[in-house]
Design an enzyme around this catalytic site. Structure first.
Site, PDB file in Angstrom:
ATOM      1  N   ASN A   1       0.842  -1.200   0.000  1.00  0.00           N
ATOM      2  CA  ASN A   1       0.000   0.000   0.000  1.00  0.00           C
ATOM      3  C   ASN A   1       0.873   1.244   0.000  1.00  0.00           C
ATOM      4  O   ASN A   1       1.973   1.268   0.588  1.00  0.00           O
ATOM      5  CB  ASN A   1      -1.019   0.006   1.142  1.00  0.00           C
ATOM      6  CG  ASN A   1      -0.443  -0.187   2.524  1.00  0.00           C
ATOM      7  OD1 ASN A   1       0.605  -0.795   2.691  1.00  0.00           O
ATOM      8  ND2 ASN A   1      -1.125   0.332   3.525  1.00  0.00           N
ATOM      9  N   ILE A   2       0.377   2.264  -0.696  1.00  0.00           N
ATOM     10  CA  ILE A   2       1.118   3.516  -0.852  1.00  0.00           C
ATOM     11  C   ILE A   2       0.138   4.649  -0.532  1.00  0.00           C
ATOM     12  O   ILE A   2      -0.799   4.892  -1.294  1.00  0.00           O
ATOM     13  CB  ILE A   2       1.657   3.667  -2.293  1.00  0.00           C
ATOM     14  CG1 ILE A   2       2.539   2.462  -2.676  1.00  0.00           C
ATOM     15  CG2 ILE A   2       2.436   4.979  -2.436  1.00  0.00           C
ATOM     16  CD1 ILE A   2       2.884   2.379  -4.155  1.00  0.00           C
ATOM     17  N   GLU A   3       0.339   5.275   0.632  1.00  0.00           N
ATOM     18  CA  GLU A   3      -0.614   6.297   1.084  1.00  0.00           C
ATOM     19  C   GLU A   3      -0.184   7.693   0.629  1.00  0.00           C
ATOM     20  O   GLU A   3       0.893   7.875   0.046  1.00  0.00           O
ATOM     21  CB  GLU A   3      -0.750   6.215   2.609  1.00  0.00           C
ATOM     22  CG  GLU A   3      -1.307   4.858   3.020  1.00  0.00           C
ATOM     23  CD  GLU A   3      -1.650   4.745   4.490  1.00  0.00           C
ATOM     24  OE1 GLU A   3      -1.216   5.600   5.292  1.00  0.00           O
ATOM     25  OE2 GLU A   3      -2.372   3.780   4.839  1.00  0.00           O
TER      26      GLU A   3
ATOM     27  N   GLU B   1      -2.871  -4.723  -3.218  1.00  0.00           N
ATOM     28  CA  GLU B   1      -3.340  -5.609  -4.295  1.00  0.00           C
ATOM     29  C   GLU B   1      -3.331  -4.880  -5.634  1.00  0.00           C
ATOM     30  O   GLU B   1      -2.893  -5.406  -6.655  1.00  0.00           O
ATOM     31  CB  GLU B   1      -4.765  -6.099  -4.009  1.00  0.00           C
ATOM     32  CG  GLU B   1      -4.909  -6.905  -2.732  1.00  0.00           C
ATOM     33  CD  GLU B   1      -5.245  -6.040  -1.513  1.00  0.00           C
ATOM     34  OE1 GLU B   1      -4.694  -4.926  -1.385  1.00  0.00           O
ATOM     35  OE2 GLU B   1      -6.053  -6.485  -0.688  1.00  0.00           O
TER      36      GLU B   1
ATOM     37  N   CYS C   1     -10.141  -4.959  -0.133  1.00  0.00           N
ATOM     38  CA  CYS C   1     -11.255  -4.003  -0.158  1.00  0.00           C
ATOM     39  C   CYS C   1     -12.084  -4.221  -1.429  1.00  0.00           C
ATOM     40  O   CYS C   1     -11.668  -4.916  -2.368  1.00  0.00           O
ATOM     41  CB  CYS C   1     -10.738  -2.572  -0.074  1.00  0.00           C
ATOM     42  SG  CYS C   1     -10.144  -1.913  -1.649  1.00  0.00           S
TER      43      CYS C   1
ATOM     44  N   CYS D   1     -10.407  -3.269  -4.796  1.00  0.00           N
ATOM     45  CA  CYS D   1      -9.419  -4.258  -5.263  1.00  0.00           C
ATOM     46  C   CYS D   1     -10.111  -5.509  -5.812  1.00  0.00           C
ATOM     47  O   CYS D   1      -9.664  -6.088  -6.796  1.00  0.00           O
ATOM     48  CB  CYS D   1      -8.456  -4.622  -4.142  1.00  0.00           C
ATOM     49  SG  CYS D   1      -7.330  -3.265  -3.750  1.00  0.00           S
TER      50      CYS D   1
HETATM   51  N1  THU Z   1      -5.272  -1.574   2.330  1.00  0.00           N
HETATM   52  C1  THU Z   1      -4.692  -2.374   1.391  1.00  0.00           C
HETATM   53  O1  THU Z   1      -3.573  -2.103   0.934  1.00  0.00           O
HETATM   54  N2  THU Z   1      -5.379  -3.454   0.948  1.00  0.00           N
HETATM   55  C2  THU Z   1      -6.596  -3.819   1.408  1.00  0.00           C
HETATM   56  O2  THU Z   1      -7.165  -4.749   0.894  1.00  0.00           O
HETATM   57  C3  THU Z   1      -7.223  -3.110   2.530  1.00  0.00           C
HETATM   58  C4  THU Z   1      -6.593  -1.815   2.882  1.00  0.00           C
HETATM   59  C5  THU Z   1      -4.535  -0.411   2.820  1.00  0.00           C
HETATM   60  C6  THU Z   1      -5.072   0.905   2.349  1.00  0.00           C
HETATM   61  C7  THU Z   1      -4.562   1.838   3.436  1.00  0.00           C
HETATM   62  O3  THU Z   1      -3.256   2.260   3.106  1.00  0.00           O
HETATM   63  C8  THU Z   1      -4.484   0.970   4.685  1.00  0.00           C
HETATM   64  O4  THU Z   1      -4.545  -0.361   4.225  1.00  0.00           O
HETATM   65  C9  THU Z   1      -5.608   1.226   5.671  1.00  0.00           C
HETATM   66  O5  THU Z   1      -6.847   1.147   5.046  1.00  0.00           O
END
Ligand code: THU
Length: 142
Positions: A42-44, A55, A91, A94
């Site tokens: 994940n990249i925020e 994903e 989520c 995804c």
């Molecule tokens: N996140 C994912 O990378 N994949 C998921 O299936 C659920 C959530 C990440 C997004 C965000 O950076 C962090 O988790 C909290 O929601």
């Protein structure tokens, strides 16, 4: 490739997570039918909404390299700086991206709560009645 190796690849991918806002680090490892693995994390973002899940990072890396045929994805996640210890289900966005490129009855999603314990689902199980290209094609012919 065996499932435990794909889970370990997802755990390694998680090391690169950029999650300073949620403090929740996710890793994914996407296996192609030809046996290649694409890692994603994940990249925020400071403005939140551009955040990309692990994903989707893996899918977009693979598709942008010309891959279209996928077998399985492993996903792991949990509090940053700690080992993952619970399942991290993908989520809805995804799941929809998976729907675009994968056969729902065959594509497998491995959710691991540690390196030894994981559950496997098909995409159809976690996204019942998903909307895909078929719907648009049927719509055009009517
Ligand atoms: N996140 C994912 O990378 N994949 C998921 O299936 C659920 C959530 C990440 C997004 C965000 O950076 C962090 O988790 C909290 O929601």
């Amino acid at each position: 490739m065996d499932e435990s190796r794909l889970v370990r690849e997802a755990a390694a991918a998680r090391e690169a997570a950029y999650a300073p806002y949620s403090g929740f680090s996710v890793g994914a490892a996407l296996l192609t039918k030809s046996g290649k693995v694409y890692r994603g994390c994940n990249i925020e973002n400071a403005t939140y909404s551009p955040t990309n899940c692990a994903e989707r990072t893996a899918f977009f890396k693979a598709v942008s390299e010309g891959e279209r045929d996928f077998e399985a994805i492993a996903v792991v996640g949990g509090k940053s700086g700690e080992p993952f210890s619970d399942y991290c289900p993908p989520c809805g966005v995804c799941r929809q991206v998976m729907m675009e490129f994968c056969d729902p009855g065959r594509f497998r999603i491995l959710l691991a709560k540690n390196a030894e314990e994981w559950k496997a689902f098909t995409l159809a199980e976690i996204l019942p009645m998903g909307f895909g290209r078929d719907q648009l094609e049927k719509g055009r012919s009517e």
